[in-house]
Write a protein that holds these residues in place. Structure first.
Motif, short mmCIF file in Angstrom:
data_model
loop_
_atom_site.label_atom_id
_atom_site.label_comp_id
_atom_site.label_asym_id
_atom_site.label_seq_id
_atom_site.Cartn_x
_atom_site.Cartn_y
_atom_site.Cartn_z
N GLY A 1 4.05 -5.31 16.29
CA GLY A 1 4.06 -4.59 17.54
C GLY A 1 5.12 -3.51 17.61
N CYS A 2 5.47 -2.94 16.46
CA CYS A 2 6.43 -1.84 16.44
C CYS A 2 5.94 -0.79 15.44
N PRO A 3 6.46 0.40 15.49
CA PRO A 3 6.01 1.44 14.57
C PRO A 3 6.24 1.03 13.11
N PRO A 4 5.32 1.36 12.21
CA PRO A 4 5.48 0.95 10.82
C PRO A 4 6.75 1.49 10.17
N GLU A 5 7.26 2.63 10.65
CA GLU A 5 8.47 3.18 10.07
C GLU A 5 9.72 2.38 10.44
N ARG A 6 9.56 1.39 11.31
CA ARG A 6 10.66 0.49 11.64
C ARG A 6 10.44 -0.90 11.03
N MET A 7 9.50 -0.97 10.10
CA MET A 7 9.21 -2.21 9.39
C MET A 7 9.54 -2.03 7.91
N LEU A 8 10.09 -3.05 7.30
CA LEU A 8 10.46 -2.99 5.89
C LEU A 8 9.62 -3.97 5.10
N MET A 9 8.85 -3.46 4.14
CA MET A 9 8.08 -4.30 3.22
C MET A 9 8.94 -4.57 2.00
N VAL A 10 9.08 -5.85 1.66
CA VAL A 10 9.92 -6.27 0.53
C VAL A 10 9.02 -6.92 -0.52
N ALA A 11 9.13 -6.46 -1.76
CA ALA A 11 8.30 -7.02 -2.83
C ALA A 11 8.94 -6.74 -4.18
N THR A 12 8.50 -7.51 -5.17
CA THR A 12 8.89 -7.27 -6.56
C THR A 12 7.81 -6.50 -7.31
N HIS A 13 6.74 -6.14 -6.59
CA HIS A 13 5.62 -5.41 -7.18
C HIS A 13 5.60 -3.99 -6.63
N ALA A 14 5.82 -3.03 -7.49
CA ALA A 14 5.83 -1.64 -7.03
C ALA A 14 4.48 -1.23 -6.45
N TRP A 15 3.38 -1.76 -7.01
CA TRP A 15 2.06 -1.41 -6.47
C TRP A 15 1.92 -1.87 -5.02
N ASP A 16 2.55 -3.01 -4.69
CA ASP A 16 2.51 -3.53 -3.33
C ASP A 16 3.29 -2.61 -2.39
N LEU A 17 4.44 -2.17 -2.84
CA LEU A 17 5.26 -1.28 -2.02
C LEU A 17 4.58 0.07 -1.82
N ARG A 18 3.89 0.55 -2.83
CA ARG A 18 3.16 1.81 -2.66
C ARG A 18 2.07 1.67 -1.60
N GLY A 19 1.41 0.51 -1.60
CA GLY A 19 0.40 0.26 -0.57
C GLY A 19 0.99 0.26 0.82
N ALA A 20 2.18 -0.35 0.95
CA ALA A 20 2.86 -0.37 2.25
C ALA A 20 3.30 1.02 2.67
N GLN A 21 3.80 1.80 1.72
CA GLN A 21 4.20 3.18 2.02
C GLN A 21 3.02 3.99 2.56
N ALA A 22 1.85 3.76 1.99
CA ALA A 22 0.67 4.51 2.42
C ALA A 22 0.31 4.23 3.87
N ARG A 23 0.78 3.09 4.41
CA ARG A 23 0.56 2.76 5.83
C ARG A 23 1.76 3.13 6.68
N GLY A 24 2.74 3.81 6.09
CA GLY A 24 3.88 4.29 6.85
C GLY A 24 5.05 3.34 6.91
N MET A 25 5.00 2.23 6.18
CA MET A 25 6.08 1.25 6.22
C MET A 25 7.22 1.67 5.30
N ARG A 26 8.43 1.24 5.61
CA ARG A 26 9.57 1.39 4.71
C ARG A 26 9.48 0.33 3.62
N THR A 27 10.21 0.52 2.54
CA THR A 27 10.01 -0.36 1.38
C THR A 27 11.32 -0.70 0.68
N ALA A 28 11.36 -1.91 0.13
CA ALA A 28 12.51 -2.36 -0.66
C ALA A 28 12.00 -3.16 -1.85
N TYR A 29 12.45 -2.77 -3.02
CA TYR A 29 12.09 -3.48 -4.25
C TYR A 29 13.18 -4.51 -4.57
#
Length: 230
Positions: free
Chosen positions: A170-198
């Motif tokens: 319930g908040c903007p995707p740019e205020r959400m952080l997706m955390v993963a060890t898979h770069a492909w997963d983080l790229r998918g999250a970025q495509a939806r506007g989410m922030r990312t951390a490997y």
């Protein structure tokens, strides 16, 4: 690393990021085939992983209707049993649920608990609802909410899976952080506007030189420190 003080919700990948897939599956194969040597165990493990990856790819490409992870794992366990030469239905059924008994990485439980004291924490997994529930309980993972791609009848990196987390937060995707060890997963999250951390793990898909994630960490300790330094 960019600042993370405006992050409101943290979303974690589970398989590989918080739990050790290969060692858990390897232990399950050894239990099912106690006489197998190391080379045979690795061959059977590879067979399982290749089947799973191929079927998820087929589903993602529209070549197969959606089937949840339990169905895929049952197929993989049957293939392992056929290759190893055993047909005990009880052993095959237990092998098929090995993904529900994966061990956490050493920092996963404490890191989640520490972070959850200050921020909402979500799990977002390709595991089915049932498998995710049982895996979380087995590994001691504590969430505010755990979301399965089964709800969208899709597997990451399909955009509708990340949308599940965005809708739940319930908040903007740019205020959400997706955390993963898979770069492909983080790229998918970025495509939806989410922030990312490997987060670096012994397994996973490391970033390439062209990836621009908001943070890269050797473990959950550094991630938690970055997010809680407010």
């Amino acid at each position: 690393m960019t600042g993370m003080r405006d992050i409101e919700v943290v979303v974690f990948d589970v398989l590989g990021t918080l739990v050790d897939e290969p060692s858990g599956l390897r232990a399950a194969v050894r239990e099912a085939v106690p006489g197998a040597d190391d080379a045979s165990v690795e061959e059977l493990l590879t067979l399982w992983q290749q089947h799973r990856e191929h079927e998820l790819w087929r589903i993602g490409q529209g070549h197969r209707p959606y089937a949840n992870s339990e169905v895929i794992d049952e197929e993989a366990a049957q293939r392992v049993a056929e290759r190893a030469g055993f047909d005990d239905p009880v052993a095959i059924a237990r092998l098929a649920t090995a993904w529900q008994r994966l061990p956490p990485w050493d920092d996963s439980v404490a890191g989640l608990e520490q972070l959850a004291r200050q921020l909402p924490v979500l799990g977002l997994s390709n595991a089915s609802r049932t498998a995710l529930l049982r895996l979380s309980a087995h590994a001691g993972l504590r969430w505010h909410q755990a979301l399965s791609g089964e709800a969208a009848m899709a597997y990451k990196p399909a955009p509708e899976v990340y949308q599940l987390a965005i809708d739940a937060a319930g908040c903007p995707p740019e205020r959400m952080l997706m955390v993963a060890t898979h770069a492909w997963d983080l790229r998918g999250a970025q495509a939806r506007g989410m922030r990312t951390a490997y987060v670096r793990r012994p397994v996973g898909d490391p970033p390439t030189s062209s990836d621009t994630f908001d943070g890269q960490f050797d473990g959950l300790g550094g991630l938690v420190a970055a997010l809680t330094a407010r």
